[in-house]
Design an enzyme around this catalytic site. Structure first.
Site, short mmCIF file in Angstrom:
data_model
loop_
_atom_site.label_atom_id
_atom_site.label_comp_id
_atom_site.label_asym_id
_atom_site.label_seq_id
_atom_site.Cartn_x
_atom_site.Cartn_y
_atom_site.Cartn_z
N TYR A 141 44.93 44.07 38.70
CA TYR A 141 43.98 44.83 37.87
C TYR A 141 43.79 44.08 36.57
O TYR A 141 44.76 43.63 35.96
CB TYR A 141 44.52 46.24 37.59
CG TYR A 141 43.67 47.07 36.65
CD1 TYR A 141 44.13 47.40 35.38
CD2 TYR A 141 42.41 47.52 37.02
CE1 TYR A 141 43.35 48.16 34.52
CE2 TYR A 141 41.63 48.28 36.16
CZ TYR A 141 42.11 48.60 34.91
OH TYR A 141 41.33 49.35 34.05
N ASP A 236 46.30 36.49 33.44
CA ASP A 236 46.14 37.77 32.74
C ASP A 236 47.54 38.27 32.37
O ASP A 236 48.24 38.84 33.20
CB ASP A 236 45.40 38.77 33.63
CG ASP A 236 45.22 40.10 32.92
OD1 ASP A 236 44.49 40.97 33.45
OD2 ASP A 236 45.81 40.28 31.83
N LYS A 264 48.30 45.09 24.74
CA LYS A 264 49.54 45.86 24.71
C LYS A 264 50.54 45.41 23.63
O LYS A 264 50.39 45.72 22.45
CB LYS A 264 50.17 45.85 26.11
CG LYS A 264 49.22 46.48 27.17
CD LYS A 264 49.86 46.53 28.53
CE LYS A 264 48.84 46.81 29.62
NZ LYS A 264 48.53 48.25 29.77
P1 KE4 Z 1 43.18 47.73 28.68
O1 KE4 Z 1 41.67 47.54 28.66
O2 KE4 Z 1 43.59 49.02 29.36
O3 KE4 Z 1 43.80 47.55 27.29
O4 KE4 Z 1 43.79 46.53 29.54
C1 KE4 Z 1 43.33 46.33 30.85
C2 KE4 Z 1 44.37 45.54 31.62
C3 KE4 Z 1 44.15 44.18 31.84
N1 KE4 Z 1 45.04 43.43 32.52
C4 KE4 Z 1 46.20 43.97 32.98
C5 KE4 Z 1 47.17 43.09 33.72
C6 KE4 Z 1 46.48 45.35 32.78
O5 KE4 Z 1 47.63 45.87 33.25
C7 KE4 Z 1 45.55 46.15 32.08
C8 KE4 Z 1 45.76 47.63 31.86
N2 KE4 Z 1 46.96 48.17 32.40
C9 KE4 Z 1 46.92 49.58 32.74
C10 KE4 Z 1 48.28 49.93 33.35
N3 KE4 Z 1 48.38 49.57 34.70
C11 KE4 Z 1 46.56 50.42 31.57
C12 KE4 Z 1 46.82 51.91 31.77
C13 KE4 Z 1 45.53 52.68 31.84
O6 KE4 Z 1 44.57 52.19 32.47
O7 KE4 Z 1 45.52 53.79 31.26
#
Ligand code: KE4
Length: 428
Positions: A141, A236, A264
């Protein structure tokens, strides 16, 4: 559950699904999401005052534990000077120099989320190579930018198809999907799309299908094929960055990507993302180059203060990573012991301060094997542990996050609860 239930009812009336991010809605485990009032160290406290050991850590940012005094103090101090100026600040320079202290990051651009970091890094790769196609790996993801919400077309060599309503076919068709840990599926895509692949983006350790580790040489093979084909290799590291090591997975596995995306941890809990790496690629980004990318709150001084405080502690206290690894290892070993003693049908993956407990007894090495998990059994486990005061991700396909604040007692208590669950369940 009084206040969480009442708040969820109000939320459902005004917010889609009652949440501002889908996974928080508990849809895949059922029940009413807990509304959290405050957090401290390794603990969350919900609106009804119940305490939980926090195994989400805000999905990764809280590597030092919640409400860390130094991070909080940095935020308060920065806020006293104002919240946002829309102009350059010293804090942004300090943050850029901090991240560029990593040998493989020559230049960095701050944005406001991991999604924005990924979207921008992919655009940089396309602008730099003049190519359009992107390879992503199934089960990884990368946020919700249109081109990342794509699944494999009918045959893996064909164009991607949207994996969400609202994503135009035109966006999806440029994204090809291969299998994580299957270098041959990736080589086939490069062969079928000779000279057309701008970049390959991968989570170096996949933490969004549960936790799946790269097979030996997989990351090196990604590096080799991208170099050979002139494609940009994007790691990523929104989750693994500054978590697996200060230099993230790139340092941990000694593999150098061309670009890296962060989020994060670098925000310390505030909304921050970043992308960076090779100077020749990043020099394409406006205003120094012709790849446009911008953001009102990019490099926000309060967010930079939070991130800098956290990164400074991590950089100056490398022993934290050994503590994190020991915590993750103790959890994994304990769960393996529970698995043996209770004949529990689970597979446990772990690396550093990340773990994954899959409700299947086959090895989980990619999306196909992760999908074999019994999500109903996971939901039962989730709620049993939640009632016991252990707050795991409300989905089988997320990771377990440990922080420097988790104590031995927290882990031992959690393992005792897990053993009770499996003992009772086996007896059912
Ligand atoms: P954000 O746009 O949510 O800050 O990051 C997206 C993203 C990009 N790349 C990786 C590897 C990620 O894990 C994420 C977001 N992680 C999720 C948890 N699996 C965020 C939790 C959520 O969507 O509320």
């Amino acid at each position: 559950m009084g206040r969480s239930e009442a708040l969820f009812e109000r939320a459902l009336a005004r917010i889609p699904g009652g949440v501002n991010s889908p996974v928080r809605a508990f849809l895949s485990v059922g029940g009413v999401p807990r509304f959290i009032k405050r957090a401290d160290g390794a603990y969350l406290f919900d609106e009804d005052g119940k305490r939980y050991i926090d195994y989400i850590g805000s999905w990764g940012p809280m590597i030092l534990g919640q409400n860390h005094p130094a991070v909080k103090e940095a935020v308060v101090k920065a806020a006293e000077n104002g919240l946002s100026f829309g102009a350059a600040t010293e804090k942004e320079v300090e943050m850029a120099e901090m991240i560029c202290s990593l040998s493989h990051i020559e230049m960095i651009r701050m944005v406001n989320s991991g999604t924005e970091a990924v979207m921008s890094a992919v655009r940089a790769a396309r602008g730099f190579t003049g190519r359009d196609k992107v390879i992503k790996l199934e089960g990884c993801y990368h946020g919700h930018a249109d081109g990342m919400l794509v699944k494999a077309g009918s045959g893996v060599m064909t164009a991607g198809v949207p994996d969400s309503a609202g994503v135009p076919q035109g966006c999806a068709r440029e994204t090809l999907t291969a299998a994580y840990n299957d270098i041959e599926s990736i080589k086939r895509l490069f062969e079928e799309n000779k000279g057309e692949i701008a970049c390959l983006i991968a989570e170096p350790v996949a933490a969004n299908m549960g936790l799946v580790l790269p097979k030996e040489h997989f990351l090196e093979d990604l590096r080799e094929i991208c170099t050979k084909e002139g494609a940009v290799l994007i790691f990523d590291e929104v989750i693994t960055g500054f978590r697996l090591a200060f230099g993230g997975a790139a340092e941990y596995f000694h593999v150098t990507p061309d670009l890296v995306t962060y989020g994060k941890i670098i925000g310390g809990g505030m909304p921050v993302g970043a992308y960076g790496g090779r100077k020749d690629i990043m020099s394409c980004i406006s205003p120094s180059g012709n790849v446009y990318q911008a953001g009102t709150l990019s490099g926000n001084p309060v967010a930079m203060a939070a991130g800098l405080a956290q990164l400074t502690i991590l950089k100056e206290n490398p022993q934290i990573y050994e503590k994190l690894r020991k915590t993750g290892q103790r959890f994994a070993e304990g769960m393996e012991a529970v698995k043996k003693s209770c004949h529990a049908p689970v597979t446990v993956n772990q690396i550093g301060s990340l773990a994954g407990v899959f409700f299947t007894d086959i090895p989980v090495t990619d999306y196909e094997t992760a999908k074999q998990s019994d999500t109903k059994a996971f939901a039962e486990y989730f709620h049993f542990m939640l009632e016991k005061g252990c707050y795991f991700a409300p989905s089988q396909f997320e990771a377990v996050f440990f922080s420097a604040a988790h104590s031995k007692e927290d882990i031992e208590y959690t393992l005792e609860c897990a053993e009770e669950f499996f003992r009772e369940r086996v007896l059912l």
